[in-house]
Motif scaffolding. Structure first.
Motif, PDB file in Angstrom:
ATOM      1  N   PHE A  88       1.267  13.781   8.241  1.00 66.24           N
ATOM      2  CA  PHE A  88       1.536  12.653   7.355  1.00 66.24           C
ATOM      3  C   PHE A  88       2.195  11.475   8.081  1.00 66.24           C
ATOM      4  O   PHE A  88       2.866  10.651   7.465  1.00 66.24           O
ATOM      5  N   ALA A  89       1.999  11.411   9.395  1.00 66.37           N
ATOM      6  CA  ALA A  89       2.572  10.304  10.157  1.00 66.37           C
ATOM      7  C   ALA A  89       1.990   8.966   9.738  1.00 66.37           C
ATOM      8  O   ALA A  89       2.630   7.921   9.887  1.00 66.37           O
ATOM      9  N   LEU A  90       0.748   8.982   9.203  1.00 69.82           N
ATOM     10  CA  LEU A  90       0.076   7.737   8.827  1.00 69.82           C
ATOM     11  C   LEU A  90       0.307   7.352   7.372  1.00 69.82           C
ATOM     12  O   LEU A  90      -0.345   6.445   6.871  1.00 69.82           O
ATOM     13  N   ASP A  91       1.230   8.027   6.692  1.00 69.29           N
ATOM     14  CA  ASP A  91       1.432   7.790   5.265  1.00 69.29           C
ATOM     15  C   ASP A  91       1.756   6.324   4.975  1.00 69.29           C
ATOM     16  O   ASP A  91       1.080   5.664   4.168  1.00 69.29           O
ATOM     17  N   LYS A  92       2.792   5.802   5.607  1.00 65.68           N
ATOM     18  CA  LYS A  92       3.191   4.414   5.357  1.00 65.68           C
ATOM     19  C   LYS A  92       2.130   3.436   5.844  1.00 65.68           C
ATOM     20  O   LYS A  92       1.887   2.398   5.210  1.00 65.68           O
ATOM     21  N   PHE A  93       1.507   3.765   6.968  1.00 69.11           N
ATOM     22  CA  PHE A  93       0.453   2.900   7.488  1.00 69.11           C
ATOM     23  C   PHE A  93      -0.709   2.833   6.504  1.00 69.11           C
ATOM     24  O   PHE A  93      -1.282   1.760   6.265  1.00 69.11           O
ATOM     25  N   ALA A  94      -1.067   3.970   5.915  1.00 66.67           N
ATOM     26  CA  ALA A  94      -2.153   4.007   4.935  1.00 66.67           C
ATOM     27  C   ALA A  94      -1.816   3.147   3.724  1.00 66.67           C
ATOM     28  O   ALA A  94      -2.685   2.436   3.195  1.00 66.67           O
ATOM     29  N   GLN A  95      -0.571   3.202   3.276  1.00 68.79           N
ATOM     30  CA  GLN A  95      -0.172   2.390   2.127  1.00 68.79           C
ATOM     31  C   GLN A  95      -0.311   0.897   2.417  1.00 68.79           C
ATOM     32  O   GLN A  95      -0.626   0.115   1.511  1.00 68.79           O
ATOM     33  N   GLU A  96      -0.089   0.507   3.655  1.00 66.47           N
ATOM     34  CA  GLU A  96      -0.245  -0.899   4.023  1.00 66.47           C
ATOM     35  C   GLU A  96      -1.717  -1.311   4.070  1.00 66.47           C
ATOM     36  O   GLU A  96      -2.049  -2.485   3.871  1.00 66.47           O
TER      37      GLU A  96
END
Length: 204
Positions: free
Chosen positions: A95-103
């Motif tokens: 889930f390292a890309l969680d915040k990136f995905a939200q952006e």
């Protein structure tokens, strides 16, 4: 990367601490302790050498048993710490890309709105719509490689775990709590919800 190194450091620290604990327990079985206990036993009235030997052996057996139990507890604790560390590292990777995905999601929304707005059939508008559709398809294919998947539950039963109802409407011949329309798609990352789908639900 920093998170993984930190977890590994914490695991190594825990293992070192447990090894020191075992050493402390082992150090309790030494000649000084036995000598002191034998000396105390010898002070007992009428104590015979054979009795002292029995007392010493009993104490050795007791300490050996305690040491064995402590080693088992320590091994179990180390195993639990190692398992938790591995799970934390796995989640960090997953889930390292969680915040990136939200952006990224507002970009997808904008492309979809641009396609909806291009409804005219003149050559310029058709070319623009096709170009935006190609861009959106390429973008979605790229994020899908990282398991970012859309939630588009049109005509599916309402699921509060994945959907957020913004209104309810009367729709003939449609079962209650069925999604009538999707105002904004939701998305999941590796099966975990990143954003719920904004939906309109039938009253039934």
């Amino acid at each position: 990367m920093a998170t993984e190194q930190q977890k590994q450091s914490e695991q190594q620290h825990a293992e070192s601490r447990d090894e020191n604990l075992v050493d402390q327990v082992e150090s309790s079985v030494n000649e000084a302790d036995l000598a002191e206990e034998i000396s105390e036993a010898s002070a007992q009235q009428g104590a015979e050498p054979a009795e002292l030997l029995v007392l010493a052996q009993a104490r050795i057996d007791e300490l050996t048993h305690e040491l064995s139990e402590q080693k088992l507890r320590t091994a179990a604790e180390v195993q639990n710490i190692r398992r938790r560390a591995e799970q934390d590292v796995e989640k960090a990777h997953k889930f390292a890309l969680d915040k990136f995905a939200q952006e990224l999601l507002p970009v997808v929304d904008s492309l979809e709105r641009a396609i909806d707005a291009c409804q005219a059939e003149d050559d310029a508008t058709v070319a623009l719509r096709e170009g935006v559709e190609m861009t959106l398809t390429l973008f979605l294919n790229s994020v899908a490689k990282f398991n970012l998947e859309p939630v588009n539950p049109i005509e599916q039963p309402f699921d509060p775990e994945l959907h957020q109802a913004i209104s309810m409407v009367d729709v003939p011949n449609m079962a209650a709590n069925t999604v009538v329309s999707v105002m904004q798609k939701g998305y999941t990352l590796n099966g975990r919800l990143v954003r719920p789908a904004m939906v309109v639900v039938a009253k039934g």
